[in-house]
Design a protein around this motif. Structure first.
Motif, mmCIF file in Angstrom:
data_model
loop_
_atom_site.group_PDB
_atom_site.id
_atom_site.type_symbol
_atom_site.label_atom_id
_atom_site.label_comp_id
_atom_site.label_asym_id
_atom_site.label_seq_id
_atom_site.Cartn_x
_atom_site.Cartn_y
_atom_site.Cartn_z
ATOM 1 N N VAL A 68 0.860 -1.188 0.000
ATOM 2 C CA VAL A 68 0.000 0.000 0.000
ATOM 3 C C VAL A 68 0.897 1.239 0.000
ATOM 4 O O VAL A 68 1.977 1.226 0.591
ATOM 5 N N SER A 69 0.456 2.299 -0.687
ATOM 6 C CA SER A 69 1.263 3.526 -0.720
ATOM 7 C C SER A 69 0.785 4.504 0.351
ATOM 8 O O SER A 69 -0.367 4.463 0.774
ATOM 9 N N ARG A 70 1.690 5.374 0.787
ATOM 10 C CA ARG A 70 1.373 6.405 1.770
ATOM 11 C C ARG A 70 2.051 7.718 1.363
ATOM 12 O O ARG A 70 3.239 7.733 1.036
ATOM 13 N N THR A 71 1.309 8.809 1.404
ATOM 14 C CA THR A 71 1.923 10.133 1.233
ATOM 15 C C THR A 71 2.716 10.455 2.503
ATOM 16 O O THR A 71 2.565 9.760 3.525
ATOM 17 N N GLY A 72 3.532 11.494 2.445
ATOM 18 C CA GLY A 72 4.262 11.917 3.637
ATOM 19 C C GLY A 72 3.293 12.225 4.775
ATOM 20 O O GLY A 72 3.528 11.855 5.937
ATOM 21 N N HIS A 73 2.212 12.883 4.459
ATOM 22 C CA HIS A 73 1.218 13.249 5.480
ATOM 23 C C HIS A 73 0.687 12.008 6.193
ATOM 24 O O HIS A 73 0.688 11.927 7.424
ATOM 25 N N ARG A 74 0.266 11.008 5.405
ATOM 26 C CA ARG A 74 -0.306 9.804 6.028
ATOM 27 C C ARG A 74 0.739 8.925 6.706
ATOM 28 O O ARG A 74 0.403 8.102 7.549
ATOM 29 N N ALA A 75 1.997 9.130 6.340
ATOM 30 C CA ALA A 75 3.057 8.390 7.040
ATOM 31 C C ALA A 75 3.478 9.141 8.298
ATOM 32 O O ALA A 75 4.441 8.756 8.968
ATOM 33 N N GLY A 76 2.754 10.236 8.601
ATOM 34 C CA GLY A 76 2.979 10.922 9.869
ATOM 35 C C GLY A 76 4.189 11.835 9.913
ATOM 36 O O GLY A 76 4.723 12.115 10.985
ATOM 37 N N PHE A 77 4.633 12.332 8.760
ATOM 38 C CA PHE A 77 5.739 13.304 8.750
ATOM 39 C C PHE A 77 5.199 14.690 9.088
ATOM 40 O O PHE A 77 4.660 15.383 8.234
ATOM 41 N N ARG A 78 5.342 15.090 10.357
ATOM 42 C CA ARG A 78 4.898 16.435 10.746
ATOM 43 C C ARG A 78 6.099 17.377 10.695
ATOM 44 O O ARG A 78 7.141 17.108 11.309
ATOM 45 N N THR A 79 5.936 18.485 9.951
ATOM 46 C CA THR A 79 7.038 19.438 9.810
ATOM 47 C C THR A 79 6.572 20.819 10.254
ATOM 48 O O THR A 79 5.392 21.019 10.541
ATOM 49 N N ASP A 80 7.512 21.771 10.269
ATOM 50 C CA ASP A 80 7.084 23.150 10.457
ATOM 51 C C ASP A 80 6.516 23.667 9.129
ATOM 52 O O ASP A 80 6.422 22.916 8.157
ATOM 53 N N GLY A 81 6.134 24.913 9.090
ATOM 54 C CA GLY A 81 5.448 25.427 7.906
ATOM 55 C C GLY A 81 6.365 26.117 6.900
ATOM 56 O O GLY A 81 5.895 26.844 6.026
ATOM 57 N N ASN A 82 7.693 25.905 7.016
ATOM 58 C CA ASN A 82 8.629 26.542 6.086
ATOM 59 C C ASN A 82 8.656 25.820 4.750
ATOM 60 O O ASN A 82 9.394 24.850 4.581
ATOM 61 N N HIS A 83 7.878 26.309 3.806
ATOM 62 C CA HIS A 83 7.802 25.635 2.511
ATOM 63 C C HIS A 83 9.164 25.569 1.840
ATOM 64 O O HIS A 83 9.980 26.480 1.957
ATOM 65 N N LEU A 84 9.420 24.465 1.159
ATOM 66 C CA LEU A 84 10.654 24.148 0.423
ATOM 67 C C LEU A 84 11.836 23.783 1.317
ATOM 68 O O LEU A 84 12.817 23.227 0.833
ATOM 69 N N ARG A 85 11.772 24.119 2.603
ATOM 70 C CA ARG A 85 12.883 23.763 3.496
ATOM 71 C C ARG A 85 12.338 23.396 4.877
ATOM 72 O O ARG A 85 12.928 23.730 5.901
ATOM 73 N N ALA A 86 11.212 22.694 4.894
ATOM 74 C CA ALA A 86 10.552 22.386 6.167
ATOM 75 C C ALA A 86 11.423 21.479 7.027
ATOM 76 O O ALA A 86 12.167 20.640 6.520
ATOM 77 N N ARG A 87 11.339 21.669 8.330
ATOM 78 C CA ARG A 87 12.088 20.823 9.262
ATOM 79 C C ARG A 87 11.120 19.870 9.957
ATOM 80 O O ARG A 87 9.990 20.234 10.268
ATOM 81 N N ILE A 88 11.602 18.654 10.197
ATOM 82 C CA ILE A 88 10.760 17.639 10.832
ATOM 83 C C ILE A 88 10.557 17.968 12.306
ATOM 84 O O ILE A 88 11.507 18.267 13.018
#
Ligand code: ADP
Ligand code: ASP
Ligand code: MG
Length: 404
Positions: A92-112
């Motif tokens: 089954v495939s998972r997007t980053g979101h569904r795999a639970g990768f929570r980052t800050d809101g800095n687009h293009l250089r977000a930190r985990i």
């Protein structure tokens, strides 16, 4: 064992290669392992998407860029999962979101911020392979984010840590980490093992075989990993905390960064606070300054030359024109591209003479050094881009790094 492995852009570059990845994953499963697979976009796709955006506007909105760039990985998770299904493997495939990768809101250089893994453990319990989109996560507001170029390396290492994996493998288009880019130095030698710190210096000096943020994460949370080929079963390079040779070897690798531009700031008042003002303005604009040279001032005026990533030249020029307005007569000028060649080795901590050997070898080859920086385990020189590959070969030879 629970294995998290990543396949990079070339490894999933077309349908046949995606089928090859599925076969390799199936082999792991057949050996009794639980498999989580992180994939990149097909090679070239991310660059192509960036080029399209830039053809519309020179400074595209960063949120929309993330919306665009994450398309590449979404294609490959679906195709890889289908290729596994075609082999009769439940997946089954998972997007980053569904795999639970929570980052800050800095687009293009977000930190985990946190990795929960979502329902990956449940899926594995049911005997499925989970195929996760690299490079992407989501912000607290639920926005799609990306974690910097080459960010699938970080996805794999962070997921290995978050899931408590037994093994993390980075599968790519070379057999491991070499003493220099094998495309530039034909007799470069594959390293069996490498310390986190050396890998980090190589990566942050331009060796794109690993993303530097990924190595930083691995070092911080002590996640050993193996860099190896997607196309054979040769042992790769193990990157970890303790390595056998440690301080015996003076220089372990040579890296080159061809992505820097040089900016000069002239006629700056030679007094406390002037340089601070210049570099504060660059840092506020999010520009990463690398090598810095200040010339000895004369008649109360100073000149400073420094390098920034080529992509940031426009931002840097804008920031500088505002900052320099308060210093009468001061000016900024983009001088042009510069290449940075670095030699890296833990042994430099306890041995002298590395700089002398490097400078002498470059001089003999007629390569002029325009800038120099050092760290505890690295010496970097700024030189003309046209001489960059030659300089890498010269440095590699000077420290006898090649196959003997
Ligand atoms: P992927 O798409 O799998 O992430 P990359 O293209 O990002 O792969 O990184 C692999 C490439 O890194 C190699 O093809 C090689 O040309 C380059 N490279 C640069 N320095 C090194 C090095 N020291 N050892 C191995 N590969 C290197
Ligand atoms: N596709 C992204 C990039 O090209 C992430 C990656 O390949 O690791 O930067
Ligand atoms: Mg890469």
């Amino acid at each position: 064992m629970l294995i998290v492995e990543k396949y990079g852009g070339t490894s999933v570059g077309d349908v046949d290669r995606i089928k090859n990845v599925a076969l390799r994953v199936k082999k792991g499963l057949d050996q009794g392992h639980r498999m989580v697979v992180v994939v990149s976009a097909r090679s070239g796709v991310t660059n192509e998407l960036i080029a399209r955006a830039k053809a519309i506007t020179p400074e595209p909105d960063e949120r929309e860029m993330d919306m665009l760039l994450t398309v590449g990985e979404q294609e490959t998770i679906a195709l890889t999962t289908m290729a596994l299904h075609a082999l009769g493997v439940p997946a089954v495939s998972r997007t980053g979101h569904r795999a639970g990768f929570r980052t800050d809101g800095n687009h293009l250089r977000a930190r985990i911020k946190e990795i929960s893994g979502g329902d990956i453990h449940e899926q594995l319990e049911q005997g499925k392979v989970v195929v996760v989109a690299g490079f992407q996560g989501s912000s607290p507001e639920g926005e799609i984010t990306t974690m910097g170029r080459g960010g699938s390396d970080l996805s794999a290492i962070a997921l290995a840590q978050g899931l408590g994996a037994d093994l993390c493998r980075i599968n790519t288009d070379v057999d491991g980490v070499y003493t220099a880019d094998p495309r530039i130095v034909p007799d470069a030698r594959k390293l069996d093992e490498l310390h986190y710190e050396e890998m980090l210096e190589l990566a942050s000096s331009g060796s794109k075989v690993m993303q530097s943020r990924a190595v930083e994460f691995a070092s911080k949370f002590n996640v050993p990993f193996e860099v190896r080929s997607s196309f054979n079963d040769n042992p790769g390079t193990i990157v970890k905390e303790e390595v056998a040779s440690m301080e015996d070897i003076l220089v372990n690798g040579v890296a080159v960064d061809k992505n820097q531009a040089r900016i000069g700031v002239g006629n700056l008042p030679d007094r406390p606070g002037a340089a601070a003002k210049v570099f504060q303005s660059l840092s506020a604009a999010g520009v990463l300054v690398d090598m810095i040279v200040q010339n000895i001032g004369s008649e109360g005026r100073a000149n400073i030359t420094f390098t920034v990533p080529k992509d940031d030249v426009f931002k840097a020029e804008k920031a500088l024109s505002l900052a320099l307005a308060e210093f009468e007569g001061a000016y900024a000028k983009t001088i042009g591209d510069i290449a940075k060649v670095s030699v890296v080795g833990l042994g430099m901590r306890s041995h002298s003479g590395v700089a002398a050997t490097l400078f002498e070898a470059l001089a003999e080859a007629g390569i002029n050094i325009e800038m120099i920086t050092t760290s505890e385990i690295k010496i970097s020189v700024g030189i003309k881009p046209a001489q960059a590959d030659d300089a890498v070969r010269v440095a590699h030879g000077a420290f006898n790094l090649g196959e003997s």
